[in-house]
Design a protein around this motif. Sequence first.
Motif, PDB file in Angstrom:
ATOM      1  N   CYS A   1      94.840   0.776  -1.821  1.00 25.73           N
ATOM      2  CA  CYS A   1      96.315   1.147  -2.754  1.00 25.73           C
ATOM      3  C   CYS A   1      96.447   2.471  -3.202  1.00 25.73           C
ATOM      4  CB  CYS A   1      96.218   0.154  -3.731  1.00 25.73           C
ATOM      5  SG  CYS A   1      96.141  -1.340  -3.339  1.00 25.73           S
TER       6      CYS A   1
ATOM      7  N   VAL B   1      98.624   4.583  -2.289  1.00 27.24           N
ATOM      8  CA  VAL B   1     100.080   4.829  -2.402  1.00 27.24           C
ATOM      9  C   VAL B   1     100.642   4.372  -3.864  1.00 27.24           C
ATOM     10  CG1 VAL B   1     100.776   4.887  -0.022  1.00 27.24           C
ATOM     11  CG2 VAL B   1     100.891   2.442  -1.428  1.00 27.24           C
ATOM     12  N   ASN B   2      99.851   3.629  -4.524  1.00 30.61           N
ATOM     13  CA  ASN B   2     100.107   3.307  -5.996  1.00 30.61           C
ATOM     14  C   ASN B   2      99.519   4.439  -6.843  1.00 30.61           C
ATOM     15  OD1 ASN B   2      99.640   0.570  -4.251  1.00 30.61           O
ATOM     16  ND2 ASN B   2     101.218   0.408  -5.751  1.00 30.61           N
TER      17      ASN B   2
ATOM     18  N   ARG C   1     101.366  10.962  -3.515  1.00 30.81           N
ATOM     19  CA  ARG C   1     101.849   9.835  -2.557  1.00 30.81           C
ATOM     20  C   ARG C   1     102.366  10.452  -1.397  1.00 30.81           C
ATOM     21  NH1 ARG C   1     103.871   7.084  -7.309  1.00 30.81           N
ATOM     22  NH2 ARG C   1     106.049   7.633  -6.806  1.00 30.81           N
TER      23      ARG C   1
ATOM     24  N   VAL D   1      99.142   0.808   5.830  1.00 32.76           N
ATOM     25  CA  VAL D   1      99.107   1.250   4.625  1.00 32.76           C
ATOM     26  C   VAL D   1      98.976  -0.102   3.720  1.00 32.76           C
ATOM     27  CG1 VAL D   1     100.672   2.378   2.572  1.00 32.76           C
ATOM     28  CG2 VAL D   1     100.780   3.101   4.955  1.00 32.76           C
ATOM     29  N   GLU D   2      98.441   0.078   2.550  1.00 27.74           N
ATOM     30  CA  GLU D   2      98.110  -1.001   1.616  1.00 27.74           C
ATOM     31  C   GLU D   2      98.712  -0.580   0.312  1.00 27.74           C
ATOM     32  OE1 GLU D   2      94.434  -3.839  -0.137  1.00 27.74           O
ATOM     33  OE2 GLU D   2      94.009  -1.658   0.390  1.00 27.74           O
ATOM     34  N   ARG D   3      99.263  -1.472  -0.250  1.00 29.59           N
ATOM     35  CA  ARG D   3      99.761  -1.214  -1.569  1.00 29.59           C
ATOM     36  C   ARG D   3      99.552  -2.283  -2.541  1.00 29.59           C
ATOM     37  NH1 ARG D   3     106.402  -3.075  -1.593  1.00 29.59           N
ATOM     38  NH2 ARG D   3     106.152  -5.209  -0.474  1.00 29.59           N
TER      39      ARG D   3
ATOM     40  N   LEU E   1     105.615  -0.097  -6.140  1.00 37.26           N
ATOM     41  CA  LEU E   1     106.397   0.385  -5.091  1.00 37.26           C
ATOM     42  C   LEU E   1     107.126  -0.745  -4.358  1.00 37.26           C
ATOM     43  CD1 LEU E   1     104.200   3.460  -3.503  1.00 37.26           C
ATOM     44  CD2 LEU E   1     105.766   3.332  -5.638  1.00 37.26           C
TER      45      LEU E   1
ATOM     46  N   ILE F   1     108.876   2.331  -0.582  1.00 37.52           N
ATOM     47  CA  ILE F   1     108.007   2.235   0.384  1.00 37.52           C
ATOM     48  C   ILE F   1     108.776   2.917   1.684  1.00 37.52           C
ATOM     49  CG2 ILE F   1     106.504   1.155   2.298  1.00 37.52           C
ATOM     50  CD1 ILE F   1     104.914   1.317  -0.016  1.00 37.52           C
TER      51      ILE F   1
ATOM     52  N   SER G   1     101.368  -6.982   1.288  1.00 39.35           N
ATOM     53  CA  SER G   1     100.580  -5.896   0.819  1.00 39.35           C
ATOM     54  C   SER G   1     100.266  -4.937   1.671  1.00 39.35           C
ATOM     55  CB  SER G   1      99.268  -6.254   0.101  1.00 39.35           C
ATOM     56  OG  SER G   1      98.380  -7.189   1.171  1.00 39.35           O
ATOM     57  N   TRP G   2     100.125  -5.160   3.268  1.00 40.56           N
ATOM     58  CA  TRP G   2      99.721  -4.327   4.209  1.00 40.56           C
ATOM     59  C   TRP G   2     100.802  -4.148   5.089  1.00 40.56           C
ATOM     60  CZ3 TRP G   2      95.598  -1.226   5.256  1.00 40.56           C
ATOM     61  CH2 TRP G   2      94.162  -1.418   4.668  1.00 40.56           C
TER      62      TRP G   2
END
Length: 224
Positions: A105, A107-108, A115, A134-136, A191, A196, A216-217
């Motif tokens: 995560c 990107v969070n 980011r 990518v995982e958020r 996000l 994203i 989430s992915w």
Amino acid sequence: MSRQKGTGPGAFSPEGDPVELYSILRAGRTPQVVDGALPRAASVLELGAGTGRLTHPLVALGHQVVAVDHSAEMLARIEGAETVHAEIPELRLGRTFDAVVLGSCLVNLTDAEVRYEMMATARRHVRPGGSVLVERALPEWFTGVGEPRVWDDITATLVKLEQLTPDLVRALMEYRWGESRWTHLQIVQFLDDDTIDTYLEAVGLRRKEWITADTSWLTAAPVD
């Protein structure tokens, strides 16, 4: 807010060694999610690898992994993969990979510039025709204050949650394993899909698909 660096958004209290915690945390479904989006025996650049929670399963599945982290102490726990001690935004290996994984995560993080730099790093290291994974973090992950969650012999409890803005939370997690205890303070910027996509497009990537039902992915492809 100052730049945040490391394997995930947040900071640990002095109680407990975070390296030890990362060493015992379970990978859960993540290796299967990532492996399912990779070609066989893929070359993989893993950004924010930590102690190898994902690295080791990917190596066992036959992938060739280069693991990157800012912590030399964490990288020392990784076996069977090439390791690179570096800050992710500054990484320039001069080679590309079948896939780049930006998990944990990252990107969070709350710093928008960081980011962007994280995703730009992923873009410059993925080969033409390759994928960025990518995982958020999702808002629904931060529910159930005071309710312990048990994974095998590890107990995690969301101790406190502050809603700073509609899309920004500060969460205090407590982890227990035997006699060991850790507290982890996270500040997480959520996000949405459009945001994203905006970041992906800004670095020359295009979202291909969500690869988990909970979104989430995702996988993204480099734009020619």
